[in-house]
Design a protein around this motif. Structure first.
Motif, PDB file in Angstrom:
ATOM      1  N   TRP A  53       0.828  -1.208   0.000  1.00 26.33           N
ATOM      2  CA  TRP A  53       0.000   0.000   0.000  1.00 26.33           C
ATOM      3  C   TRP A  53       0.862   1.257   0.000  1.00 26.33           C
ATOM      4  O   TRP A  53       0.718   2.144  -0.814  1.00 26.33           O
ATOM      5  CB  TRP A  53      -0.916  -0.002   1.216  1.00 26.33           C
ATOM      6  N   ARG A  84      -1.199  -2.074   6.839  1.00 21.09           N
ATOM      7  CA  ARG A  84      -2.452  -1.412   7.218  1.00 21.09           C
ATOM      8  C   ARG A  84      -3.506  -2.481   7.497  1.00 21.09           C
ATOM      9  O   ARG A  84      -3.849  -3.246   6.600  1.00 21.09           O
ATOM     10  CB  ARG A  84      -2.896  -0.461   6.123  1.00 21.09           C
ATOM     11  N   ALA A  85      -4.008  -2.495   8.735  1.00 19.05           N
ATOM     12  CA  ALA A  85      -4.854  -3.612   9.159  1.00 19.05           C
ATOM     13  C   ALA A  85      -6.246  -3.202   9.628  1.00 19.05           C
ATOM     14  O   ALA A  85      -6.986  -4.042  10.130  1.00 19.05           O
ATOM     15  CB  ALA A  85      -4.149  -4.378  10.278  1.00 19.05           C
ATOM     16  N   ALA A  87     -10.206  -2.182   9.426  1.00 21.59           N
ATOM     17  CA  ALA A  87     -11.319  -2.606   8.573  1.00 21.59           C
ATOM     18  C   ALA A  87     -11.553  -1.605   7.442  1.00 21.59           C
ATOM     19  O   ALA A  87     -11.838  -1.998   6.306  1.00 21.59           O
ATOM     20  CB  ALA A  87     -12.584  -2.787   9.406  1.00 21.59           C
ATOM     21  N   ASP A  89      -9.346   0.129   5.935  1.00 19.53           N
ATOM     22  CA  ASP A  89      -8.303  -0.072   4.932  1.00 19.53           C
ATOM     23  C   ASP A  89      -8.670  -1.223   4.001  1.00 19.53           C
ATOM     24  O   ASP A  89      -8.511  -1.130   2.781  1.00 19.53           O
ATOM     25  CB  ASP A  89      -6.955  -0.353   5.597  1.00 19.53           C
ATOM     26  N   VAL A  90      -9.165  -2.299   4.587  1.00 18.92           N
ATOM     27  CA  VAL A  90      -9.584  -3.448   3.782  1.00 18.92           C
ATOM     28  C   VAL A  90     -10.711  -3.027   2.844  1.00 18.92           C
ATOM     29  O   VAL A  90     -10.683  -3.338   1.650  1.00 18.92           O
ATOM     30  CB  VAL A  90     -10.026  -4.625   4.678  1.00 18.92           C
ATOM     31  N   GLU A  91     -11.689  -2.300   3.376  1.00 19.27           N
ATOM     32  CA  GLU A  91     -12.809  -1.830   2.557  1.00 19.27           C
ATOM     33  C   GLU A  91     -12.317  -0.926   1.428  1.00 19.27           C
ATOM     34  O   GLU A  91     -12.783  -1.032   0.288  1.00 19.27           O
ATOM     35  CB  GLU A  91     -13.822  -1.075   3.417  1.00 19.27           C
ATOM     36  N   ALA A  93      -9.348  -0.915  -0.033  1.00 24.35           N
ATOM     37  CA  ALA A  93      -8.631  -1.717  -1.021  1.00 24.35           C
ATOM     38  C   ALA A  93      -9.593  -2.527  -1.887  1.00 24.35           C
ATOM     39  O   ALA A  93      -9.441  -2.581  -3.112  1.00 24.35           O
ATOM     40  CB  ALA A  93      -7.635  -2.638  -0.327  1.00 24.35           C
ATOM     41  N   MET A  94     -10.574  -3.129  -1.265  1.00 27.84           N
ATOM     42  CA  MET A  94     -11.547  -3.913  -2.027  1.00 27.84           C
ATOM     43  C   MET A  94     -12.370  -2.998  -2.932  1.00 27.84           C
ATOM     44  O   MET A  94     -12.666  -3.353  -4.074  1.00 27.84           O
ATOM     45  CB  MET A  94     -12.443  -4.719  -1.094  1.00 27.84           C
ATOM     46  N   ASP A 100      -7.973  -9.619  -2.987  1.00 28.61           N
ATOM     47  CA  ASP A 100      -7.650 -10.195  -1.686  1.00 28.61           C
ATOM     48  C   ASP A 100      -6.804  -9.193  -0.917  1.00 28.61           C
ATOM     49  O   ASP A 100      -6.258  -8.241  -1.493  1.00 28.61           O
ATOM     50  CB  ASP A 100      -6.902 -11.513  -1.867  1.00 28.61           C
ATOM     51  N   TYR A 101      -6.673  -9.417   0.385  1.00 23.38           N
ATOM     52  CA  TYR A 101      -5.986  -8.489   1.280  1.00 23.38           C
ATOM     53  C   TYR A 101      -5.285  -9.307   2.350  1.00 23.38           C
ATOM     54  O   TYR A 101      -5.906 -10.138   3.013  1.00 23.38           O
ATOM     55  CB  TYR A 101      -7.029  -7.567   1.929  1.00 23.38           C
ATOM     56  N   THR A 103      -2.316  -8.926   5.556  1.00 21.38           N
ATOM     57  CA  THR A 103      -1.569  -7.956   6.353  1.00 21.38           C
ATOM     58  C   THR A 103      -0.173  -8.478   6.706  1.00 21.38           C
ATOM     59  O   THR A 103       0.046  -9.679   6.831  1.00 21.38           O
ATOM     60  CB  THR A 103      -2.315  -7.591   7.651  1.00 21.38           C
TER      61      THR A 103
END
Length: 120
Positions: A53, A84-85, A87, A89-91, A93-94, A100-101, A103
Motif C-alpha cells: 500500500w 495497514r490492518a 477494517a 483499509d480493507v474496505e 482496497a476492495m 484479496d488483502y 496484512t
C-alpha cells in the motif's frame, strides 16, 4: 505457472516473496515503487499483482485503481499486502478493485496459498 508482479518498496520483503513464488514455479518480477509497478504491469501483463500500500511515487491503492480503470486488466488478480490492518483499509482496497488483502507480517506459505486460490 503464472506470471506474477510484486510491487513492493522494501527489497527484503520483495526478495522473500519473489523467492517463495519462483520456487513454486511462477514467473515473478519485482517493481520497487508504484510508478515502476504500473509500467511493469503494462510490459509483463501479469496474471497476479501483489501490491504494497505505502510506496513512493504512487501508492498501491493508486496502482490498483489505475489497473482497474483499464479493461485489459479486468481478469488480473490483485492482492494487497500491507501493514495497514484497519477494517476501513480493507474496505478501501476492495473498493479500489483488490481481490484479496493480506496484512504484514505475513506467512509466505499463506501468500502462496492465496495466490493459488485466486488462480484456480
Amino acid at each position: 505457472m503464472a506470471t506474477i508482479l510484486v510491487v513492493e518498496d522494501d527489497a527484503d520483503v520483495a526478495g522473500l516473496i519473489e523467492h517463495r513464488l519462483a520456487a513454486s514455479g511462477h514467473d515473478v518480477s519485482v517493481a520497487g515503487d508504484g510508478d515502476a509497478g504500473v509500467e511493469a504491469a503494462y510490459v509483463r501483463r501479469p496474471d497476479v499483482v501483489i501490491l504494497d500500500w505505502m510506496m513512493p511515487r504512487r501508492t498501491g491503492i493508486q496502482v490498483c485503481e489505475d489497473l482497474r480503470a483499464d479493461t485489459s486488466f479486468r481478469t488480473t488478480k490483485i492482492i494487497m499486502l500491507t501493514a495497514r490492518a484497519q477494517a476501513a483499509d480493507v474496505e478501501r482496497a476492495m473498493g479500489a478493485g483488490a481481490n484479496d488483502y493480506l496484512t504484514k507480517p505475513f506467512s509466505p506459505r499463506e501468500l502462496l496459498a492465496r495466490v493459488e486460490a485466486l488462480l484456480n
